[in-house]
Write a protein that holds these residues in place. Structure first.
Motif, PDB file in Angstrom:
ATOM      1  N   PHE A 141       0.552  -1.038   0.267  1.00  0.00           N
ATOM      2  CA  PHE A 141      -0.218   0.281   0.353  1.00  0.00           C
ATOM      3  C   PHE A 141       1.040   1.047   0.252  1.00  0.00           C
ATOM      4  O   PHE A 141       1.022   2.284  -1.128  1.00  0.00           O
ATOM      5  CB  PHE A 141      -0.881  -0.064   0.940  1.00  0.00           C
ATOM      6  CG  PHE A 141      -1.571   1.442   1.822  1.00  0.00           C
ATOM      7  CD1 PHE A 141      -3.115   1.377   0.634  1.00  0.00           C
ATOM      8  CD2 PHE A 141      -0.886   2.479   2.746  1.00  0.00           C
ATOM      9  CE1 PHE A 141      -3.558   2.767   1.168  1.00  0.00           C
ATOM     10  CE2 PHE A 141      -1.665   3.075   2.468  1.00  0.00           C
ATOM     11  CZ  PHE A 141      -3.025   3.775   2.005  1.00  0.00           C
ATOM     12  N   TYR A 142       1.220   1.498   0.593  1.00  0.00           N
ATOM     13  CA  TYR A 142       2.697   2.525   1.151  1.00  0.00           C
ATOM     14  C   TYR A 142       3.397   3.124  -0.489  1.00  0.00           C
ATOM     15  O   TYR A 142       3.762   3.842  -0.851  1.00  0.00           O
ATOM     16  CB  TYR A 142       3.290   2.633   2.682  1.00  0.00           C
ATOM     17  CG  TYR A 142       2.308   2.996   3.750  1.00  0.00           C
ATOM     18  CD1 TYR A 142       1.801   3.704   3.606  1.00  0.00           C
ATOM     19  CD2 TYR A 142       2.270   1.367   4.731  1.00  0.00           C
ATOM     20  CE1 TYR A 142       1.900   4.301   4.796  1.00  0.00           C
ATOM     21  CE2 TYR A 142       1.699   2.349   5.850  1.00  0.00           C
ATOM     22  CZ  TYR A 142       0.882   3.193   5.698  1.00  0.00           C
ATOM     23  OH  TYR A 142       0.680   3.061   6.883  1.00  0.00           O
TER      24      TYR A 142
ATOM     25  N   ILE B   9      -9.924   0.983   2.383  1.00  0.00           N
ATOM     26  CA  ILE B   9      -9.426  -0.226   1.652  1.00  0.00           C
ATOM     27  C   ILE B   9      -9.025  -1.006   2.866  1.00  0.00           C
ATOM     28  O   ILE B   9      -9.423  -2.716   2.625  1.00  0.00           O
ATOM     29  CB  ILE B   9      -8.651   0.147   0.877  1.00  0.00           C
ATOM     30  CG1 ILE B   9      -8.803  -0.791  -0.744  1.00  0.00           C
ATOM     31  CG2 ILE B   9      -6.741   0.578   1.432  1.00  0.00           C
ATOM     32  CD1 ILE B   9      -7.475  -0.935  -1.481  1.00  0.00           C
ATOM     33  N   SER B  10      -7.974  -0.506   3.787  1.00  0.00           N
ATOM     34  CA  SER B  10      -7.935  -1.915   5.174  1.00  0.00           C
ATOM     35  C   SER B  10      -8.679  -2.780   5.304  1.00  0.00           C
ATOM     36  O   SER B  10      -8.366  -4.042   5.700  1.00  0.00           O
ATOM     37  CB  SER B  10      -6.763  -0.920   5.471  1.00  0.00           C
ATOM     38  OG  SER B  10      -7.700  -0.315   6.124  1.00  0.00           O
ATOM     39  N   LYS B  11      -9.876  -2.336   5.271  1.00  0.00           N
ATOM     40  CA  LYS B  11     -11.441  -3.327   5.844  1.00  0.00           C
ATOM     41  C   LYS B  11     -11.580  -4.387   5.006  1.00  0.00           C
ATOM     42  O   LYS B  11     -12.700  -5.090   5.060  1.00  0.00           O
ATOM     43  CB  LYS B  11     -12.698  -2.401   6.814  1.00  0.00           C
ATOM     44  CG  LYS B  11     -12.337  -1.608   7.472  1.00  0.00           C
ATOM     45  CD  LYS B  11     -11.375  -0.246   7.668  1.00  0.00           C
ATOM     46  CE  LYS B  11     -11.183   0.893   8.849  1.00  0.00           C
ATOM     47  NZ  LYS B  11     -10.715   1.996   8.930  1.00  0.00           N
ATOM     48  N   ASN B  12     -11.414  -4.021   3.671  1.00  0.00           N
ATOM     49  CA  ASN B  12     -11.561  -5.024   2.579  1.00  0.00           C
ATOM     50  C   ASN B  12     -11.032  -6.551   2.960  1.00  0.00           C
ATOM     51  O   ASN B  12      -9.811  -6.583   3.274  1.00  0.00           O
ATOM     52  CB  ASN B  12     -11.569  -4.582   1.598  1.00  0.00           C
ATOM     53  CG  ASN B  12     -11.998  -3.712   1.402  1.00  0.00           C
ATOM     54  OD1 ASN B  12     -13.400  -3.368   2.287  1.00  0.00           O
ATOM     55  ND2 ASN B  12     -11.709  -2.664  -0.265  1.00  0.00           N
TER      56      ASN B  12
ATOM     57  N   LYS C  18      -7.796 -10.129  -0.697  1.00  0.00           N
ATOM     58  CA  LYS C  18      -7.286 -11.122  -2.318  1.00  0.00           C
ATOM     59  C   LYS C  18      -8.207  -9.283  -3.197  1.00  0.00           C
ATOM     60  O   LYS C  18      -7.975  -8.541  -3.667  1.00  0.00           O
ATOM     61  CB  LYS C  18      -8.457 -11.578  -2.348  1.00  0.00           C
ATOM     62  CG  LYS C  18      -8.748 -11.853  -3.866  1.00  0.00           C
ATOM     63  CD  LYS C  18      -9.551 -12.607  -4.733  1.00  0.00           C
ATOM     64  CE  LYS C  18      -9.059 -13.594  -5.570  1.00  0.00           C
ATOM     65  NZ  LYS C  18     -10.162 -14.283  -5.803  1.00  0.00           N
ATOM     66  N   MET C  19      -9.274  -8.268  -2.379  1.00  0.00           N
ATOM     67  CA  MET C  19      -9.710  -7.072  -3.004  1.00  0.00           C
ATOM     68  C   MET C  19      -8.375  -6.403  -2.569  1.00  0.00           C
ATOM     69  O   MET C  19      -8.820  -5.063  -3.252  1.00  0.00           O
ATOM     70  CB  MET C  19     -10.774  -7.061  -2.289  1.00  0.00           C
ATOM     71  CG  MET C  19     -12.297  -7.923  -2.484  1.00  0.00           C
ATOM     72  SD  MET C  19     -13.737  -7.611  -1.106  1.00  0.00           S
ATOM     73  CE  MET C  19     -13.887  -5.601  -1.983  1.00  0.00           C
ATOM     74  N   ILE C  20      -7.800  -6.094  -2.177  1.00  0.00           N
ATOM     75  CA  ILE C  20      -7.598  -5.000  -1.730  1.00  0.00           C
ATOM     76  C   ILE C  20      -5.629  -5.056  -2.254  1.00  0.00           C
ATOM     77  O   ILE C  20      -4.958  -3.612  -2.858  1.00  0.00           O
ATOM     78  CB  ILE C  20      -6.017  -5.131   0.036  1.00  0.00           C
ATOM     79  CG1 ILE C  20      -6.890  -5.035   0.838  1.00  0.00           C
ATOM     80  CG2 ILE C  20      -5.104  -3.720   0.269  1.00  0.00           C
ATOM     81  CD1 ILE C  20      -7.086  -5.259   2.316  1.00  0.00           C
TER      82      ILE C  20
ATOM     83  N   LEU D 184      -9.622   4.535  -1.544  1.00  0.00           N
ATOM     84  CA  LEU D 184      -8.433   4.436  -1.342  1.00  0.00           C
ATOM     85  C   LEU D 184      -8.173   6.052  -0.713  1.00  0.00           C
ATOM     86  O   LEU D 184      -7.621   6.399  -0.563  1.00  0.00           O
ATOM     87  CB  LEU D 184      -7.420   4.747  -2.624  1.00  0.00           C
ATOM     88  CG  LEU D 184      -7.121   2.514  -2.715  1.00  0.00           C
ATOM     89  CD1 LEU D 184      -6.237   2.123  -3.893  1.00  0.00           C
ATOM     90  CD2 LEU D 184      -5.765   2.127  -1.690  1.00  0.00           C
ATOM     91  N   VAL D 185      -9.150   6.688  -1.264  1.00  0.00           N
ATOM     92  CA  VAL D 185      -9.309   8.046  -0.293  1.00  0.00           C
ATOM     93  C   VAL D 185      -9.575   8.244   0.863  1.00  0.00           C
ATOM     94  O   VAL D 185      -9.201   8.895   1.084  1.00  0.00           O
ATOM     95  CB  VAL D 185     -10.618   8.736  -2.006  1.00  0.00           C
ATOM     96  CG1 VAL D 185     -10.722  10.402  -1.435  1.00  0.00           C
ATOM     97  CG2 VAL D 185     -10.084   8.951  -2.858  1.00  0.00           C
TER      98      VAL D 185
END
Length: 351
Positions: free
Chosen positions: A126-127, A155-158, A161-163, A180-181
């Motif tokens: 992510f970063y 997004i981190s709550k998904n 695989k979705m992330i 992501l926003v």
């Protein structure tokens, strides 16, 4: 002849300066990319060597010996034992060279070093992906990590695989989604508000610190208007804050609330969004999105209302931050609960 006084000569000097600067930039990017690629290959090769040897202390011995030999032959810079171990860790944590290759043209070796201590694979990905997409400096990346951006981004709550799919879309297509926003929670400690305060006080404080507020909202947000007036059925309605997001190509309506989320807030925000959709959006823009900021959430109500289908996000905000250790614990618990809700949803969904 004074070259500055001669217009043609001055233009020539300006053009040549630009050519040189562009060439230097291209060289720097090339050198940076090749350095990162070199370090990955070195780390991968050492890892293979250590893995193939059965002796427990062989890894320590070979790295120390190799470091001495490389520094003697190629100079001390970059080949000390500590950096060799970083290369090994780099290759181990990023075994997919394709991901590294897609990021290394914009990111320096130091960017990669910053994420090596992170334990979670998705955090690291992510970063680096967002640093590449939003052109973060190393200092900015450090601040984002320290501010727990990943843990707060929706997004981190998904599911994992979705992330991964979302991050791949960002790298390959430069496409960013609302997940992501938007964040939860938002850190608004810069307002200086403590104890009891009103919605107007919060709004005034945010606008007085608008630069800090936009930094917390994230890259792409542009402020448009406060107390946006909407006349509906000959009645005046006022939206607290109206923004535009350049990457999403959408108007973002923000409503500030004191206390816990209430189901009635959904209808209010839907009214604002439909009015904006009818009267404000320009050609090429997507439908507006709403963000309801509350001091506390009501997760069950939010889940039952299926707010995402209406283009509405609900998030908590904090004007006073607890100790970082406590905050990390709270965010970890929130992530685990969110992922558990996803797991239950998929388990109970008809196959």
């Amino acid at each position: 002849m004074n070259i500055a006084k001669n217009t043609k000569a001055n233009n020539l000097l300006h053009d040549i300066r630009q050519i040189i600067e562009l060439a230097r930039t291209r060289v720097a990017v090339t050198v940076n990319s090749e350095t990162t690629l070199l370090y990955w290959h070195i780390g991968e090769r050492i890892n293979r060597e250590v893995l193939n040897n059965q002796r427990a202390n062989y890894g320590k011995q070979i790295v120390a010996t190799l470091s001495t030999q490389l520094q003697t032959e190629f100079g001390e810079k970059g080949f000390d034992e500590r950096n060799l171990r970083r290369m090994m860790q780099f290759a181990q944590l990023f075994p997919d060279l394709q991901i590294v290759s897609s990021l290394m043209t914009q990111l320096s070796w130091t960017h990669f070093i910053e994420v090596l201590p992170l334990k979670d694979e998705l955090q690291r990905e992510f970063y680096l992906t967002m640093a590449n997409f939003e052109n973060w400096s190393v200092r900015t990346m450090r601040e984002k990590i320290d501010g727990m951006l990943y843990e707060r981004t929706l997004i981190s709550k998904n599911p994992d695989k979705m992330i991964k799919q979302e991050l791949k879309q960002v790298r390959e297509n430069k496409a960013i989604s609302p997940e992501l926003v938007f964040k939860n929670p938002y850190f608004l400690e810069f307002t200086g508000l403590k104890g009891v305060y009103s919605e107007r006080s919060l709004e005034d404080s945010l606008l007085a610190q608008i630069e800090q507020f936009i930094l917390e909202l994230g890259i792409g947000f542009s402020f448009i208007e406060r107390q946006k007036r909407m006349i509906i059925d000959e009645q005046d309605f006022y939206l607290d804050l109206l923004f535009y997001h350049r990457k999403l190509h959408r108007l973002i309506a923000i409503d500030l609330k004191i206390g816990r989320f209430k189901a009635a807030y959904k209808g209010q925000m839907e009214l604002y969004l439909r009015w904006l959709e009818k009267n404000e959006i320009e050609n090429g823009e997507e439908s507006p999105l709403g963000l309801i900021l509350c001091t506390e959430g009501n997760n069950e109500q939010i889940e039952l209302l299926q707010l995402d289908k209406s283009g509405i996000k609900v998030a908590q905000y904090m004007t006073e931050l607890p100790e970082k250790k406590i905050l990390k614990k709270q965010l970890k618990k929130s992530l685990e609960q969110a992922k558990a809700r996803f797991d239950n949803f998929f388990l109970n969904s008809p196959q």
